[in-house]
Design a protein around this motif. Structure first.
Motif, PDB file in Angstrom:
ATOM      1  N   THR A  46       0.808  -1.216   0.000  1.00  0.00           N
ATOM      2  CA  THR A  46       0.000   0.000   0.000  1.00  0.00           C
ATOM      3  C   THR A  46       0.839   1.263   0.000  1.00  0.00           C
ATOM      4  N   ASN A  47       1.847   1.299   0.846  1.00  0.00           N
ATOM      5  CA  ASN A  47       2.598   2.537   1.071  1.00  0.00           C
ATOM      6  C   ASN A  47       3.844   2.679   0.210  1.00  0.00           C
ATOM      7  N   ASN A  48       4.334   1.574  -0.360  1.00  0.00           N
ATOM      8  CA  ASN A  48       5.589   1.641  -1.098  1.00  0.00           C
ATOM      9  C   ASN A  48       5.474   1.146  -2.532  1.00  0.00           C
ATOM     10  N   LEU A  49       5.008  -0.080  -2.720  1.00  0.00           N
ATOM     11  CA  LEU A  49       5.016  -0.635  -4.074  1.00  0.00           C
ATOM     12  C   LEU A  49       3.999   0.037  -4.991  1.00  0.00           C
ATOM     13  N   ALA A  50       2.778   0.197  -4.518  1.00  0.00           N
ATOM     14  CA  ALA A  50       1.765   0.825  -5.379  1.00  0.00           C
ATOM     15  C   ALA A  50       2.142   2.252  -5.762  1.00  0.00           C
ATOM     16  N   PRO A  51       2.560   3.110  -4.821  1.00  0.00           N
ATOM     17  CA  PRO A  51       3.010   4.438  -5.236  1.00  0.00           C
ATOM     18  C   PRO A  51       4.210   4.398  -6.181  1.00  0.00           C
ATOM     19  N   ALA A  52       5.121   3.436  -5.961  1.00  0.00           N
ATOM     20  CA  ALA A  52       6.285   3.321  -6.851  1.00  0.00           C
ATOM     21  C   ALA A  52       5.857   2.979  -8.265  1.00  0.00           C
ATOM     22  N   LEU A  53       4.802   2.180  -8.392  1.00  0.00           N
ATOM     23  CA  LEU A  53       4.330   1.787  -9.715  1.00  0.00           C
ATOM     24  C   LEU A  53       3.705   2.949 -10.478  1.00  0.00           C
ATOM     25  N   MET A  54       3.472   4.056  -9.804  1.00  0.00           N
ATOM     26  CA  MET A  54       3.034   5.272 -10.489  1.00  0.00           C
ATOM     27  C   MET A  54       4.226   6.005 -11.114  1.00  0.00           C
ATOM     28  N   GLN A  55       5.440   5.566 -10.793  1.00  0.00           N
ATOM     29  CA  GLN A  55       6.649   6.209 -11.312  1.00  0.00           C
ATOM     30  C   GLN A  55       7.418   5.325 -12.291  1.00  0.00           C
ATOM     31  N   THR A  56       7.051   4.066 -12.413  1.00  0.00           N
ATOM     32  CA  THR A  56       7.803   3.153 -13.258  1.00  0.00           C
ATOM     33  C   THR A  56       7.552   3.410 -14.736  1.00  0.00           C
ATOM     34  N   LYS A  57       8.542   3.025 -15.563  1.00  0.00           N
ATOM     35  CA  LYS A  57       8.478   3.245 -17.002  1.00  0.00           C
ATOM     36  C   LYS A  57       8.187   1.963 -17.775  1.00  0.00           C
ATOM     37  N   HIS A  58       8.451   0.817 -17.166  1.00  0.00           N
ATOM     38  CA  HIS A  58       8.384  -0.448 -17.906  1.00  0.00           C
ATOM     39  C   HIS A  58       7.413  -1.462 -17.315  1.00  0.00           C
ATOM     40  N   ILE A  59       6.739  -1.099 -16.246  1.00  0.00           N
ATOM     41  CA  ILE A  59       5.783  -1.995 -15.607  1.00  0.00           C
ATOM     42  C   ILE A  59       4.735  -1.144 -14.923  1.00  0.00           C
ATOM     43  N   GLU A  60       3.496  -1.622 -14.884  1.00  0.00           N
ATOM     44  CA  GLU A  60       2.438  -0.832 -14.273  1.00  0.00           C
ATOM     45  C   GLU A  60       1.476  -1.714 -13.502  1.00  0.00           C
ATOM     46  N   LEU A  61       0.805  -1.119 -12.520  1.00  0.00           N
ATOM     47  CA  LEU A  61      -0.152  -1.826 -11.687  1.00  0.00           C
ATOM     48  C   LEU A  61      -1.445  -2.039 -12.464  1.00  0.00           C
ATOM     49  N   ARG A  62      -1.804  -3.330 -12.629  1.00  0.00           N
ATOM     50  CA  ARG A  62      -3.043  -3.644 -13.336  1.00  0.00           C
ATOM     51  C   ARG A  62      -3.983  -4.539 -12.546  1.00  0.00           C
ATOM     52  N   GLY A  63      -3.483  -5.181 -11.486  1.00  0.00           N
ATOM     53  CA  GLY A  63      -4.340  -6.103 -10.764  1.00  0.00           C
ATOM     54  C   GLY A  63      -3.979  -6.204  -9.300  1.00  0.00           C
ATOM     55  N   ILE A  64      -4.890  -6.797  -8.534  1.00  0.00           N
ATOM     56  CA  ILE A  64      -4.646  -7.055  -7.116  1.00  0.00           C
ATOM     57  C   ILE A  64      -5.181  -8.436  -6.755  1.00  0.00           C
ATOM     58  N   VAL A  65      -4.532  -9.043  -5.756  1.00  0.00           N
ATOM     59  CA  VAL A  65      -4.975 -10.305  -5.183  1.00  0.00           C
ATOM     60  C   VAL A  65      -5.054 -10.082  -3.681  1.00  0.00           C
ATOM     61  N   THR A  66      -6.227 -10.266  -3.112  1.00  0.00           N
ATOM     62  CA  THR A  66      -6.403  -9.919  -1.703  1.00  0.00           C
ATOM     63  C   THR A  66      -7.410 -10.838  -1.031  1.00  0.00           C
ATOM     64  N   GLY A  67      -7.236 -11.009   0.252  1.00  0.00           N
ATOM     65  CA  GLY A  67      -8.213 -11.717   1.061  1.00  0.00           C
ATOM     66  C   GLY A  67      -9.101 -10.772   1.842  1.00  0.00           C
ATOM     67  N   SER A  68      -9.016  -9.477   1.527  1.00  0.00           N
ATOM     68  CA  SER A  68      -9.785  -8.448   2.238  1.00  0.00           C
ATOM     69  C   SER A  68     -10.668  -7.690   1.256  1.00  0.00           C
ATOM     70  N   PRO A  69     -11.887  -8.166   1.020  1.00  0.00           N
ATOM     71  CA  PRO A  69     -12.760  -7.525   0.027  1.00  0.00           C
ATOM     72  C   PRO A  69     -13.009  -6.051   0.280  1.00  0.00           C
ATOM     73  N   GLU A  70     -12.948  -5.622   1.540  1.00  0.00           N
ATOM     74  CA  GLU A  70     -13.205  -4.217   1.848  1.00  0.00           C
ATOM     75  C   GLU A  70     -12.139  -3.287   1.269  1.00  0.00           C
ATOM     76  N   LYS A  71     -10.980  -3.848   0.920  1.00  0.00           N
ATOM     77  CA  LYS A  71      -9.914  -3.016   0.341  1.00  0.00           C
ATOM     78  C   LYS A  71     -10.117  -2.774  -1.155  1.00  0.00           C
TER      79      LYS A  71
END
Length: 364
Positions: A46-71
């Motif tokens: 939440t605090n590091n990888l996802a924000p970092a993926l807003m700065q990457t040039k060659h990879i981007e956030l497209r999906g999530i896998v979670t056991g917490s539906p509320e998120k």
């Protein structure tokens, strides 16, 4: 929430599960990006990888896998994740049929790394696995074997090896600008409290040596450019009521390397410490801090200053790993890197339980 949970359990695409789709991107095309799904939406994702993926040039956030539906709605609103790119841990195998997702990044507590890394590999997706790689050497090997079997790539999240001053230390181990290396001293840790969760439980990868140990251990290895041949260790727990299932609060460990080189380490949940010192025949150098998310800086005995990089370590790490996949180049930190560190963690735990017994280390 019930509808969302039902959606997660029933999501699936029409392709047969036994067939693995071809990647949707063209390798080597600088205009294309890999798509990554983060598996585990705790603090680091939440605090590091996802924000970092807003700065990457060659990879981007497209999906999530979670056991917490509320998120889920929070992540969808913030990152625009499509409904079809959302999975639960139970529906993870269905990701095999999703061409949007090329990489699954495992960001769960350590004791779950092997389970989900193997599942992701079996789904035909490249695997990024956060460190520590797994609980045991055998679990690390299972991850490596699953990735090899499914012809997917594996990278371990050693962000420091992608950081510029750390790369200088790695290079100096090869060229010896201060003469023959003699010894290394490194310590890492912070004071943990009762809210530490799984990090307080030895059965879940808790205790300072499991959770933080790979930082000084990996530093000893990259600072020398060598693999250790033996180890002795001891444990100390100042707050025994805080820790569960044998998780040690503090571990001291000494490694022997070839050529008479030695390394002294301490990893702790009792106090804040963060340095790497390398002593050589004709001088010395250090990084302090050596494993912070930012501000990694250092100095040398002849007055050089290794200035901190104004950059996002996680973004650099994920871009480097994405480029390695796209261009079919070696990973900076492949699976064997994680396995070697876990061998040392296991040996430190065993040595400490046996009054500092000297343990010979296998060369992988």
């Amino acid at each position: 929430m019930k509808n969302r949970r039902s959606f997660l359990k029933t999501t699936g695409l029409a392709l047969a599960a036994s067939t693995l789709p071809l990647p949707h991107f063209a390798y080597g095309n600088p205009q294309m990006k890999l798509g990554v799904a983060l598996l585990g939406l705790g603090g680091y994702a939440t605090n590091n990888l996802a924000p970092a993926l807003m700065q990457t040039k060659h990879i981007e956030l497209r999906g999530i896998v979670t056991g917490s539906p509320e998120k889920i709605p929070v992540w969808q609103e913030k990152y625009g994740i499509k409904d079809q790119n959302i999975y639960s841990y139970e529906t993870l195998p269905e990701i095999a049929n999703n061409e949007d997702i090329d990489v699954v990044y495992i960001v769960t507590p350590t004791f779950l790394h092997k389970k989900y890394a193997v599942m992701a590999a079996n789904a035909g997706k490249h695997v990024f696995c956060e460190k520590p790689m797994a609980m045991t050497v055998s679990e690390c090997q299972e991850i490596i074997d699953a990735c090899k079997k499914n012809n997917v790539r594996l990278a371990i999240g050693y962000r420091m090896q992608h950081e510029q001053n750390t790369q200088t230390i790695i290079n100096w181990a090869e060229i010896n600008p201060y003469g023959a290396l003699q010894n290394v001293h490194t310590e890492a840790g912070f004071r943990i409290g009762s809210s530490g969760g799984w990090r307080l439980d030895g059965a879940k990868g808790g205790g300072a040596i499991y959770d933080m140990g790979v930082y000084p251990i990996n530093a000893m290895r990259y600072a020398t450019g060598l693999e250790p041949i033996s180890l002795t260790a001891s444990h100390e727990t100042q707050r025994p009521n805080l820790f569960l299932n044998g998780a040690p609060e503090i571990t001291y460990f000494d490694l022997e390397f070839p050529n008479g080189i030695t390394a002294k380490g301490r990893v702790t949940y009792a106090d804040n410490v963060n340095f790497l010192k390398v002593n050589c025949a004709d001088g010395n150098y250090e990084l302090a801090p050596f494993q912070s998310y930012n501000g990694v800086s250092g100095s040398t005995s002849d007055g050089k200053y290794l200035a901190p990089c104004e950059c996002n370590q996680q973004a650099i790490q994920m871009d480097d790993d994405a480029l390695a996949i796209m261009n079919d180049k070696p990973m900076i930190a492949p699976g064997i890197e994680g396995l070697r560190d876990i061998q040392i963690v296991e040996a430190a735990l065993a040595s400490g339980r046996n009054n500092g017994e000297r343990i010979a280390l296998k060369q992988y």
